[in-house]
Design a protein around this motif. Sequence first.
Motif, mmCIF file in Angstrom:
data_model
loop_
_atom_site.group_PDB
_atom_site.id
_atom_site.type_symbol
_atom_site.label_atom_id
_atom_site.label_comp_id
_atom_site.label_asym_id
_atom_site.label_seq_id
_atom_site.Cartn_x
_atom_site.Cartn_y
_atom_site.Cartn_z
ATOM 1 N N PHE A 162 13.555 -4.020 3.130
ATOM 2 C CA PHE A 162 12.121 -4.145 2.925
ATOM 3 C C PHE A 162 11.810 -4.803 1.575
ATOM 4 O O PHE A 162 10.992 -5.717 1.473
ATOM 5 N N THR A 171 0.837 -1.199 0.000
ATOM 6 C CA THR A 171 0.000 0.000 0.000
ATOM 7 C C THR A 171 0.874 1.253 0.000
ATOM 8 O O THR A 171 2.064 1.205 0.334
ATOM 9 N N ASN A 224 11.009 6.098 7.509
ATOM 10 C CA ASN A 224 12.009 5.348 8.267
ATOM 11 C C ASN A 224 13.408 5.563 7.715
ATOM 12 O O ASN A 224 14.366 5.733 8.461
ATOM 13 N N GLU A 234 5.590 5.090 4.974
ATOM 14 C CA GLU A 234 6.191 4.824 6.290
ATOM 15 C C GLU A 234 7.643 4.380 6.138
ATOM 16 O O GLU A 234 8.518 4.825 6.885
ATOM 17 N N GLN A 235 7.894 3.536 5.133
ATOM 18 C CA GLN A 235 9.266 3.079 4.935
ATOM 19 C C GLN A 235 10.176 4.222 4.496
ATOM 20 O O GLN A 235 11.336 4.289 4.904
ATOM 21 N N THR A 294 17.151 0.885 4.426
ATOM 22 C CA THR A 294 15.768 0.586 4.813
ATOM 23 C C THR A 294 15.008 -0.066 3.667
ATOM 24 O O THR A 294 14.334 -1.083 3.844
ATOM 25 N N LEU A 311 2.273 2.005 3.490
ATOM 26 C CA LEU A 311 3.476 1.259 3.861
ATOM 27 C C LEU A 311 4.710 1.887 3.228
ATOM 28 O O LEU A 311 5.744 2.071 3.874
ATOM 29 N N GLN A 329 0.318 5.819 9.899
ATOM 30 C CA GLN A 329 0.507 5.942 11.348
ATOM 31 C C GLN A 329 2.008 5.973 11.577
ATOM 32 O O GLN A 329 2.718 5.124 11.057
ATOM 33 N N TYR A 330 2.479 6.949 12.358
ATOM 34 C CA TYR A 330 3.929 6.997 12.541
ATOM 35 C C TYR A 330 4.279 7.395 13.962
ATOM 36 O O TYR A 330 3.561 8.180 14.594
#
Lengths: 306, 329, 381
Positions: free
Chosen positions: A259, A2, A12, A8-9, A255, A5, A139-140
């Motif tokens: 992933f 998604t 990160n 968020e990555q 990262t 995701l 969400q983080y």
Amino acid sequence: MTAALLIEQLLNGVQFGLMLFLMAAGLTLVFGVMGLINLAHGSLYMVGAFACAAVANFTGSFWIGLGASLAAAAAAGAIIEIVVIRRLYNRDHLDQVLATFALILIFSEGTRWVFGSFPLFLDVPELLSGPVSLPFGVQYSIYRLAIIVIGCLVALGLYLLITKTRLGIRIRAGESDRAMIAALGIDIRTLYTIVFALGAGLAGLAGALVGAIQSVQVGMGEPVLILAFVVIVIGGIGSIKGSLFGSLLVGLVDTMGRFLLPSFFKLFMDPSQATSVGSALASMLIYILMALVLVVKPKGLFSANA
Amino acid sequence: MLNVSRETILNCLLALTLLVVPFIALSLDEPFYVTLATRVAIYALAGVGLNLALGLGGLISFGHAAFFGIGGYAVGILASHALNYEPHFSSPFELEGTTQMLILWLVAMIVSGLAALIIGLFSLRTSGVYFIMITLAFAQMIYYFAISWPAYGGEDGLSIYVRNGFPGVNTLIPINFFLITFGVLMSALFLVATLRNSRFGAALQAARQNEDRLSAVGIKPFNIRLATFVISAMITGLAGALFADLNRFVSPNMLSWHTSGEIMVFVILGGVGRLFGPVAGAALFILFEFIFGGLTEHWMFFLGLVLLAVVLFARGGLIGSLAGKVRYD
Amino acid sequence: MGKMNFVKAGLMGLSLCVAGTAMAEPVKVGMITTLSGGGSGLGVDVRDGFMLAVKQAGNKDLSVVIEDDARKPSLAVQIADKMIQSEKVDILTGIIWSNLAMAVVPSAVAQGKIYISPNAGPSKLAGKGCHPNYFNASFQNDNLPEAMGAYASENGFKNSFIIAPNYPAGKDVLNGYKRFYKGKLSAEVYTKLGQKDYAAEIAQIRASGADSVFIFLPGGMGIAFMKQYAQSGVDIPVLGPAFSFDQGILQAVGASALGVKNTSHWNKDLDFAANKKFVASFQAEYGRLPSLYAVQGFDTASLILSAMAKADVKDTEAFRAELKKIDIASPRGPLKFGNNQHLIQTIYVREVIKEGDIYTNKTNGVAIKDHQDAYAVDCKM
């Protein structure tokens, strides 16, 4: 996969990169100005984390601990600069590597002597704990966002310091011509101590910030130190801009590699083999990146001397 | 002239002491000291390899653990195949493992030499601090590979249940194995001494001191350095092979950056660029670990202090302070 | 604190050394364990548990030499050589890590020494590689994750996200979990050994839709993971073997670990008289709560003491036969050796709670009763 995701990555990667930048900035500054390669930079990171944990546990306040980490690491930096490092500026890199390797042994065993072998406890402050909702359903962790903000502020602060202040002018002068600033009547010994303590303080700050979400224990600085070296080599040793760029590159590549690589190998291998091969390659990825960069640009992407 | 002969006397004394100590230990029924002396000889050999690149070539490699570990793994992998009777591969032709030290050494040296050739091709394009860092990075790459590759034990390492064989000698008896390593160490020292005094050695030193002059006579400094780097790695790889047989075990630990640091410490404690520097340095290191390691669990703290003092105040290392003037600078 | 204990234990070991040589049929134990560097907390606990049993027994015929392996396999091998060749010990013990055990144990037992493992339980030594001189007084590495797999299946978890470092023990543990877990796997992730930042993995967990997360991340890795997990706002329940949730490490993890279910072969509230006595005396001696490593050290010493009371250590066969009986009052309750000389023991489910200021575990129930490892069938003994 998604969008949430992926975002968020990316966050990160940026957060990891900015954390590396706090380490790498000090390293590259010390190399650029004094020509010194400092393996003990990871020990200062550890000192910061331990100071923060000890003070935070004693006072009950993370923020006082954070202040203490800066102060303790800067003080430790100033002390080792005056006692040891100062004697190394005119030595070759071999002596510098060995003397600072010796410092690692002293710092690690000394810390273990004082604090014991068990990890210390350091938790995220109440104010920054928990997650926050961002656009696109992301969400983080607030704390990680705060690290991103602090990293950006430090980068901006360093930029202003170097371009707009007297200290910055002296630092730049020191980078381009060491003999000249001595001729200008600047107290070069004090300047060096200040630069070293500044780098040490940033490393200590990084240690404290990371200590709260990782673990505060002896030896925590070494893996980060090696990554920071990879960063400054990629960015070009001595260049703050290069270290910022290198940090973000390493952070994102590492990262994203962790992933994406295992899923990539799943396309043409059986799943358990693929996760294994994918993770093995992911752990080597940034070193491969570094080798590739040096093949193309043997002095890094933003060489200070170019 | 006097200095040179003093160093020579010192070298002979060192070699003699290393040779005699295990026999005294044996006569006192303390076989453990034989093992300790074997470790000194192996560490010294690893140091001799690095000293060639570092002391003579001025190439500060912070990644020699890679070659030490590759040498060790070459032995571990071949021996484990032989002990399990599994060929490495069966097509197009069958390749069996082996437990013969002489073959294992050869393989260990060839493999570490090849690794050095590849690493050298990349890293020798750089110099100074970049060279230090890129050699470190390559070693880390191999380290992580060894940890995460499951076929040969990964982090658990690989056991060699029986020490490999040497023609006509029972290697399981500690003193025999010591004599083998001692012999290898002396041969390596002889090789390095010969190299140093040859045209090659002269070219190497010229490459370190004045590149332009060397280029002017038509020798490419890059090639000289690459050759040095490869030979240096082969010697360190051979030390790794012996280390594997000493412990009957190999693990990624041999590849870690601490090992690179330690090999460097052997060289520096003894004296950079001195022929017998690594021998003196390795002996000092083991003595220190043995004496202080028994007294306090924080012996590394004191090792750090001693190392710092040597770097700051006794730049020639042990040989330098005993034999005077630095020979290569 | 750590230093004082070390001095105390050292002095104790020293005085025992001196006293031990005077008597007939003395037993000399060599303990190789990790007292410095990463993970030294485990070695300190094994040593302290061991020395507590030795002190309580007050047997002057037992002497102990302790050395630090700094978690380096080559150093462990060297110390083992020294203890066998120079100190001439009868029994070896102490090793924490599987990779060090694999380096030391096969050659030590081949040289006729008895080795009793107070922690590491690699599968190779439990199956085809089992040996009459090798005893395991702790657990086989797969035991605790197997028990957690059974627990997860029984409690209705159907979609697990499982994660471990990319090294052999990590794979063994995940395989152990899968052996007893019957649901489906949302994902199986291997991370770099020693990794401290789990943001990328936590993001994947958040997106996975799993109903449980099984982790095996020993030492600092587990501390880091749990803290970051708590910060991330992901609220899928975490399961794991006891290693990341044991007494020594919990204080550093803090509130992030509260409520986590973990499997263990021991807990401080197990209702056995020997356990109550052990917990109280450990606390009195060292001023902290014991961990499962301390129990394993304690039981290892108790085993040696019980066997030496009845057999001469020089008569290896008789001594081994006595060891095999496990005639001890273990804090873990009744124990039995299987054919491969690994324990058949009950494994419990615990939950992390806070008692006053201290984070600790309470026992929730039994995960598997009298559990034996999966490799015993391969052992021809």
